[in-house]
Each structure stands twice: as structure tokens, then as C-alpha cells.
Design an enzyme around this catalytic site. Structure first.
Site, PDB file in Angstrom:
ATOM      1  N   ASP A  95       0.869  -1.180   0.000  1.00 59.51           N
ATOM      2  CA  ASP A  95       0.000   0.000   0.000  1.00 59.51           C
ATOM      3  C   ASP A  95       0.904   1.228   0.000  1.00 59.51           C
ATOM      4  OD1 ASP A  95      -1.884   2.137   0.721  1.00 59.51           O
ATOM      5  OD2 ASP A  95      -3.241   0.523   1.293  1.00 59.51           O
TER       6      ASP A  95
ATOM      7  N   SER B   5      -9.967   9.744   9.072  1.00 59.11           N
ATOM      8  CA  SER B   5     -11.252   9.163   8.638  1.00 59.11           C
ATOM      9  C   SER B   5     -11.141   7.662   8.348  1.00 59.11           C
ATOM     10  CB  SER B   5     -11.772   9.888   7.392  1.00 59.11           C
ATOM     11  OG  SER B   5     -10.879   9.706   6.305  1.00 59.11           O
ATOM     12  N   ASN B   6      -9.916   7.120   8.295  1.00 64.21           N
ATOM     13  CA  ASN B   6      -9.739   5.677   8.091  1.00 64.21           C
ATOM     14  C   ASN B   6     -10.090   4.880   9.349  1.00 64.21           C
ATOM     15  OD1 ASN B   6      -6.618   6.132   6.237  1.00 64.21           O
ATOM     16  ND2 ASN B   6      -8.708   6.226   5.513  1.00 64.21           N
TER      17      ASN B   6
ATOM     18  N   GLN C   8     -12.443   4.695  11.308  1.00 62.94           N
ATOM     19  CA  GLN C   8     -13.825   4.217  11.434  1.00 62.94           C
ATOM     20  C   GLN C   8     -13.960   2.756  11.001  1.00 62.94           C
ATOM     21  OE1 GLN C   8     -15.422   4.185   8.153  1.00 62.94           O
ATOM     22  NE2 GLN C   8     -17.623   4.309   8.520  1.00 62.94           N
ATOM     23  N   ARG C   9     -13.015   2.249  10.175  1.00 60.04           N
ATOM     24  CA  ARG C   9     -13.153   0.873   9.663  1.00 60.04           C
ATOM     25  C   ARG C   9     -11.821   0.163   9.452  1.00 60.04           C
ATOM     26  NH1 ARG C   9     -13.272   4.669   6.191  1.00 60.04           N
ATOM     27  NH2 ARG C   9     -12.190   4.522   4.215  1.00 60.04           N
TER      28      ARG C   9
ATOM     29  N   LYS D  71       0.785   3.462   5.541  1.00 58.91           N
ATOM     30  CA  LYS D  71      -0.038   2.313   5.934  1.00 58.91           C
ATOM     31  C   LYS D  71       0.777   1.023   5.994  1.00 58.91           C
ATOM     32  CE  LYS D  71      -4.616   3.853   4.646  1.00 58.91           C
ATOM     33  NZ  LYS D  71      -5.850   3.602   3.880  1.00 58.91           N
TER      34      LYS D  71
ATOM     35  N   CYS E  34     -10.520 -15.243 -14.713  1.00 60.72           N
ATOM     36  CA  CYS E  34      -9.737 -14.262 -13.950  1.00 60.72           C
ATOM     37  C   CYS E  34     -10.653 -13.078 -13.627  1.00 60.72           C
ATOM     38  CB  CYS E  34      -8.493 -13.826 -14.708  1.00 60.72           C
ATOM     39  SG  CYS E  34      -8.756 -12.623 -16.037  1.00 60.72           S
TER      40      CYS E  34
ATOM     41  N   CYS F 124     -15.604   5.972  -2.357  1.00 62.36           N
ATOM     42  CA  CYS F 124     -15.899   5.685  -0.954  1.00 62.36           C
ATOM     43  C   CYS F 124     -16.120   6.971  -0.174  1.00 62.36           C
ATOM     44  CB  CYS F 124     -14.749   4.876  -0.368  1.00 62.36           C
ATOM     45  SG  CYS F 124     -14.715   4.776   1.407  1.00 62.36           S
TER      46      CYS F 124
ATOM     47  N   CYS G  20     -10.657 -13.232 -23.223  1.00 64.35           N
ATOM     48  CA  CYS G  20     -10.165 -12.314 -22.183  1.00 64.35           C
ATOM     49  C   CYS G  20      -8.718 -11.906 -22.454  1.00 64.35           C
ATOM     50  CB  CYS G  20     -10.250 -13.002 -20.816  1.00 64.35           C
ATOM     51  SG  CYS G  20      -9.489 -12.063 -19.483  1.00 64.35           S
TER      52      CYS G  20
HETATM   53 ZN   LIG Z   1      -9.731 -13.653 -17.834  1.00 64.38          ZN
END
Ligand SMILES: [Zn+2]
Length: 259
Positions: free
Chosen positions: A61, A68-69, A71-72, A85, A172, A189, A250
Site C-alpha cells: 500500500d 477518517s480511516n 472508522q473501519r 499504511k 480471472c 468511498c 479475455c
Molecule cells: Zn480472464
């Protein structure tokens, strides 16, 4: 490999389960999970996967903890606000269990860097919040032959799916969402809001599905459930499951026309 007495004590509630047992616990200790995105999904997922005795993590990350992070994003506390992070998550892990090996990647993961970031992992758990990153990670997983557990959440809705596009006949993540989202199309979000416990439910459910993938062929609980996408509805509440088929055309996992 045999577990030392303190580890047997630590994981006693797993080991006593016939569906996991000593063999399953040893397998978990030998597994390496790359967690991409250490937010609302990655935080609770890391807590339950570390609690489950996964032996090694790569924590990926490039963000910093914001007020504000909290909260969860359950691994962070007020003292982490303003800090990276990945570094803060490593500190949480070190406090929780010194025996877990950890590698950090605090650079942004894109199409050019994803393969290096996830190298060596047995499973990638993607809890990132935008399609461009998710597709880059999916393509890297297919190219590297690494299974992908993809998890996403917003407002009161979550989804968790296991993908193995490197295997014949298995979808995938790109088979599921298509190519339209390669542009950086961020989920909103901040604008839409999210119930904190909803990301907790989605993240811990993802951790449970990750254990299922990691125990494939190792214990009775092992069952990767490739191509099954579970939808979590926090409003009703309810769950339902979709089956994602491989797209032969794909761009991530299909067979090129001239192959
Ligand atoms: Zn695929």
C-alpha cells in the site's frame, strides 16, 4: 515441518477442528500471502490471516493513514495518522506475532510493478479501491500463476471472489469486469460512504475464503471455489453467489487467436 509447542498452543482451536487439523495448521504456517490494499478490507483480513498463523506476508500500500480511516481500518490507531499504511501495518504485525515474516512494498502498484510486488506469494488478496489497480493485479496474478482473492466493499454491499485465470477453464478478475475499467476509475468511498462493520464483514469473509484457498489439498476445509463470487448485502442482510465463467477472448487469461 512440525509446530513447536508454543505454536501448537496458539493455534489449538484450529488444530482441534478436523477440517483443519495439525496438517492444515502446518500448511498455513508455510504459506505466503500478498495483501494489496491495507484499508477497510486489508485491515481486518490481515488480523484474521495473521491470527490464522499464515507464515509470511507481503504488505502492499502506498497510502498514509488518515483520521477518517479509523472508522473501519482496524489495525490503525490515532498514533498512526500521517504515517505510511504499510509501515503501520508491519508495526501491528510485529506487536501481534513476532514469528510472522513480513515484506513491505509501499510504492503504488501498476501494470509495470505488480508482478514484482506479488512475487513468491501463494495467494494475492486484493482489497484495493480502484479498477485500474485491480486489473493490473489480476493480470500479474495470471502471468505469475498465483491465485487471486478479490474483495471490494462500498456503502452496505461487499463482494468476494476467488480467481485462478492461470488455470484452464477458470476465470480471472478481468473475465468478470471486462476491459472498460483499465482507466483509473476510482470507487467513490469518500462520497458514497461506507458502514464500518460492512468492510469488516467483507474483509473477514475474504480472510476465511483465503484460508479455504490456502488449504486446497491440505485439509478438508481446503476448497478454493474458483470463479465463485459472493455478494454480501448488509442492508437485508443476505448473501448470494454468482458463478463467473472464463471468457475465451479475455485479454488477461484467454488464448490469443493466433496461439
Ligand atoms: Zn480472464
Amino acid at each position: 515441518m512440525a509446530l513447536p509447542p508454543d505454536r501448537i498452543d496458539r493455534f489449538a482451536r484450529h488444530i482441534v477442528l478436523p477440517e483443519i487439523g495439525g496438517a492444515g495448521q502446518v500448511a498455513l504456517a508455510e504459506r505466503h500471502v500478498a495483501l494489496v490494499g491495507l484499508g477497510g478490507i486489508g485491515s481486518p483480513a490481515l488480523q484474521y490471516l495473521a491470527g490464522a498463523g499464515i507464515g509470511r506476508f507481503t504488505l502492499i500500500d502506498d497510502g498514509r493513514v488518515e483520521l477518517s480511516n479509523l472508522q473501519r481500518q482496524t489495525i490503525y490507531a490515532e498514533r498512526d495518522v500521517g504515517h505510511g499504511k504499510a509501515v503501520s501495518a508491519r508495526r501491528w504485525l510485529a506487536n501481534f506475532d513476532q514469528a510472522i515474516a513480513v515484506e513491505l512494498a509501499d510504492r503504488r502498484v501498476g501494470a509495470d510493478t505488480a508482478r514484482a510486488a506479488i512475487a513468491g506469494a501463494d495467494l494475492v488478496l486484493d482489497g484495493t479501491d480502484n479498477f485500474a489497480t485491480r486489473l493490473a493485479i489480476s493480470d500479474a496474478c495470471v502471468a505469475s500463476g498465483i491465485p487471486l482473492l478479490s474483495a471490494a466493499v462500498g456503502r452496505f454491499q461487499g463482494q468476494v471472489g476467488a480467481f485462478a485465470g492461470h488455470l484452464p477453464g477458470e476465470a480471472c478478475y478481468r473475465c468478470y469486469v471486462g476491459d472498460a475499467f483499465d482507466a483509473d476509475d476510482c470507487d467513490t468511498c469518500a462520497e458514497d460512504g461506507m458502514l464500518g462493520a460492512m468492510s469488516g464483514w467483507t474483509g473477514t469473509f475474504a480472510a476465511m475464503q483465503a484460508v479455504r484457498v490456502l488449504l486446497d489439498d491440505k485439509s478438508a476445509f481446503g476448497d478454493p471455489q474458483w470463479g465463485r463470487l459472493h455478494l454480501l448485502d448488509g442492508l437485508k442482510p443476505a448473501m448470494r453467489t454468482l458463478r463467473i465463467a472464463k471468457d475465451p477472448a479475455c485479454r488477461g487469461c484467454g488464448t490469443p487467436p493466433d496461439a
